[in-house]
Design a protein around this motif. Structure first.
Motif, short mmCIF file in Angstrom:
data_model
loop_
_atom_site.label_atom_id
_atom_site.label_comp_id
_atom_site.label_asym_id
_atom_site.label_seq_id
_atom_site.Cartn_x
_atom_site.Cartn_y
_atom_site.Cartn_z
N THR A 147 0.84 -1.20 0.00
CA THR A 147 0.00 0.00 0.00
C THR A 147 0.87 1.25 0.00
O THR A 147 1.60 1.49 0.96
CB THR A 147 -0.92 0.02 1.24
N GLU A 148 0.77 2.05 -1.03
CA GLU A 148 1.58 3.27 -1.10
C GLU A 148 0.84 4.50 -0.62
O GLU A 148 1.45 5.50 -0.25
CB GLU A 148 2.08 3.48 -2.54
N GLY A 149 -0.48 4.46 -0.59
CA GLY A 149 -1.25 5.60 -0.12
C GLY A 149 -1.57 5.49 1.37
O GLY A 149 -1.10 4.58 2.05
N PRO A 150 -2.35 6.42 1.90
CA PRO A 150 -2.72 6.39 3.32
C PRO A 150 -3.47 5.11 3.68
O PRO A 150 -4.34 4.65 2.94
CB PRO A 150 -3.64 7.62 3.46
N LEU A 151 -3.10 4.53 4.81
CA LEU A 151 -3.75 3.31 5.27
C LEU A 151 -4.19 3.45 6.71
O LEU A 151 -3.66 4.25 7.48
CB LEU A 151 -2.84 2.10 5.09
N LEU A 152 -5.18 2.64 7.07
CA LEU A 152 -5.71 2.60 8.44
C LEU A 152 -5.75 1.14 8.87
O LEU A 152 -6.19 0.29 8.09
CB LEU A 152 -7.11 3.21 8.46
N PHE A 153 -5.29 0.86 10.08
CA PHE A 153 -5.43 -0.49 10.61
C PHE A 153 -6.08 -0.44 11.98
O PHE A 153 -5.93 0.53 12.71
CB PHE A 153 -4.10 -1.25 10.63
N HIS A 154 -6.82 -1.50 12.28
CA HIS A 154 -7.59 -1.51 13.53
C HIS A 154 -7.93 -2.93 13.93
O HIS A 154 -7.90 -3.86 13.11
CB HIS A 154 -8.88 -0.70 13.36
N CYS A 155 -8.28 -3.10 15.20
CA CYS A 155 -8.92 -4.32 15.68
C CYS A 155 -10.29 -3.91 16.21
O CYS A 155 -11.02 -3.20 15.52
CB CYS A 155 -8.05 -5.05 16.71
N THR A 156 -10.66 -4.31 17.43
CA THR A 156 -11.95 -3.88 17.96
C THR A 156 -11.82 -2.56 18.70
O THR A 156 -12.42 -1.56 18.35
CB THR A 156 -12.55 -4.96 18.89
N GLN A 157 -10.97 -2.54 19.73
CA GLN A 157 -10.78 -1.31 20.49
C GLN A 157 -9.56 -0.51 20.00
O GLN A 157 -9.31 0.58 20.49
CB GLN A 157 -10.61 -1.63 21.98
N GLY A 158 -8.81 -1.07 19.08
CA GLY A 158 -7.65 -0.37 18.54
C GLY A 158 -6.51 -0.25 19.52
O GLY A 158 -5.77 0.73 19.50
N LYS A 159 -6.33 -1.29 20.37
CA LYS A 159 -5.34 -1.14 21.43
C LYS A 159 -4.38 -2.32 21.56
O LYS A 159 -3.20 -2.10 21.82
CB LYS A 159 -6.04 -0.89 22.78
N ASP A 160 -4.83 -3.55 21.40
CA ASP A 160 -3.98 -4.72 21.66
C ASP A 160 -3.33 -5.23 20.38
O ASP A 160 -2.13 -5.06 20.17
CB ASP A 160 -4.79 -5.82 22.35
N ARG A 161 -4.11 -5.85 19.51
CA ARG A 161 -3.56 -6.29 18.23
C ARG A 161 -3.06 -5.10 17.42
O ARG A 161 -1.97 -5.15 16.84
CB ARG A 161 -4.65 -7.07 17.46
N THR A 162 -3.85 -4.03 17.43
CA THR A 162 -3.42 -2.80 16.76
C THR A 162 -2.16 -2.24 17.41
O THR A 162 -1.23 -1.80 16.73
CB THR A 162 -4.55 -1.75 16.82
N GLY A 163 -2.12 -2.25 18.75
CA GLY A 163 -0.97 -1.71 19.47
C GLY A 163 0.30 -2.48 19.20
O GLY A 163 1.38 -1.88 19.06
N LEU A 164 0.21 -3.81 19.13
CA LEU A 164 1.39 -4.61 18.84
C LEU A 164 1.89 -4.38 17.41
O LEU A 164 3.09 -4.22 17.18
CB LEU A 164 1.09 -6.09 19.07
N CYS A 165 0.97 -4.35 16.44
CA CYS A 165 1.38 -4.09 15.07
C CYS A 165 2.01 -2.70 14.95
O CYS A 165 3.02 -2.52 14.25
CB CYS A 165 0.18 -4.21 14.12
N ALA A 166 1.43 -1.72 15.64
CA ALA A 166 2.01 -0.38 15.63
C ALA A 166 3.40 -0.38 16.23
O ALA A 166 4.32 0.27 15.71
CB ALA A 166 1.10 0.59 16.39
N ALA A 167 3.58 -1.13 17.32
CA ALA A 167 4.89 -1.18 17.99
C ALA A 167 5.95 -1.79 17.07
O ALA A 167 7.07 -1.27 16.99
CB ALA A 167 4.78 -1.99 19.28
N PHE A 168 5.61 -2.87 16.38
CA PHE A 168 6.57 -3.48 15.46
C PHE A 168 6.90 -2.53 14.30
O PHE A 168 8.07 -2.38 13.93
CB PHE A 168 6.03 -4.81 14.92
N LEU A 169 5.88 -1.88 13.76
CA LEU A 169 6.11 -0.94 12.66
C LEU A 169 6.95 0.24 13.14
O LEU A 169 7.89 0.67 12.45
CB LEU A 169 4.78 -0.47 12.10
N GLU A 170 6.64 0.76 14.31
CA GLU A 170 7.40 1.88 14.85
C GLU A 170 8.86 1.50 15.09
O GLU A 170 9.77 2.28 14.81
CB GLU A 170 6.74 2.39 16.14
#
Length: 264
Positions: A147-170
């Motif tokens: 994906t080269e354009g803006p993207l959004l990722f989420h789970c249900t509350q946007g905190k656990d699965r989303t938080g881990l993926c964000a942490a790895f990407l960061e």
């Protein structure tokens, strides 16, 4: 944080300090809770103001089947299921909510149950160790790379699965562990009201320290749970770089692509 009508825990990664004195580009990476209850205005903003071109849904098939996302016009939808073995216990949660007068009471009832304690015991470590979860996070990165354009990722509350993926990407983008933790803990600001109300219900139900730990784990995020996962990665997998290379199978070429695209 980004204020939407009915999409909680929304923010972008843009502006966070990354590798070599650079920062993450604004307007490209967004993380939120699910889009199930998004208002018409929320959906319009995601499409027109933020220009979202891909939505990556990290929820289980069970969750998606019960509450499918509202779709964002002009974007591609990708479903990458991330769920650990103990995560399947969430399927029994609906019984607590059906007999409750509100969400907060239902969550408090669930927290008082044995299933909640099983989920909260080693919560993020279970994600780190689960091989199917590792494969799913690998697939998440394949979607990001495609994906080269803006993207959004989420789970249900946007905190656990989303938080881990964000942490790895960061981490891949060179963000310090301190700043990764700061981003992770913003969730507790987003859910401050829910945390407080669930806490009141738990006190009325006779909940103690163990239930309060589950409150932070299931309603907000608990710093120690995240630190336990980072310690597991450091001590069992030879650190974050090795974990990303060996368990998540992210290559040096992939990392170069991500840094070239998202750092400025």
């Amino acid at each position: 944080m980004i204020a939407f009508d009915k999409i909680p825990n929304a923010r972008e990664l843009g502006g966070i300090r990354g590798a070599a004195g650079k920062t993450i580009r604004h307007g490209l990476i967004y993380r939120t809770a699910f889009l199930v209850n998004a208002s018409d205005d929320d959906i319009t903003r995601l499409s027109e103001e933020f220009g979202i071109r891909k939505v990556i849904d990290l929820r289980s098939e069970f969750e998606v089947g019960k509450q499918p996302d509202r779709r964002v016009p002009g974007s591609e939808y990708a479903h990458i299921e991330i769920v650990t073995l103990n995560g399947h216990l969430f399927k029994g949660m609906h019984d607590c909510f059906e007999s409750a007068s509100c969400f907060e009471e239902g969550m408090a009832k669930f927290i008082m149950s044995p299933a909640a304690k099983m989920i909260c015991d080693g919560f993020y470590v279970s994600f780190v160790d689960d091989e199917e979860c590792q494969d799913s996070i690998h697939n998440f990165f394949q979607e990001v790379l495609a994906t080269e354009g803006p993207l959004l990722f989420h789970c249900t509350q946007g905190k656990d699965r989303t938080g881990l993926c964000a942490a790895f990407l960061e981490h891949i983008l060179g963000v310090s562990r301190e700043d990764i933790m700061k981003d992770f803990l913003i969730t507790n600001e987003s859910y401050a009201h829910d945390l407080a109300v669930v806490g009141e219900h738990l006190r009325r139900m006779g909940g103690g320290p163990e239930e309060d730990m589950c409150r932070w784990t299931l309603v907000g995020v608990r710093e120690q749970s995240f630190l336990d996962a980072l310690d597991r990665i450091d001590n069992h997998y030879d650190g974050m770089d090795a974990y990303i290379k060996n368990q998540l199978r992210i290559s040096e070429a992939d990392i170069e692509v991500l840094r070239g695209r998202y750092l400025v």
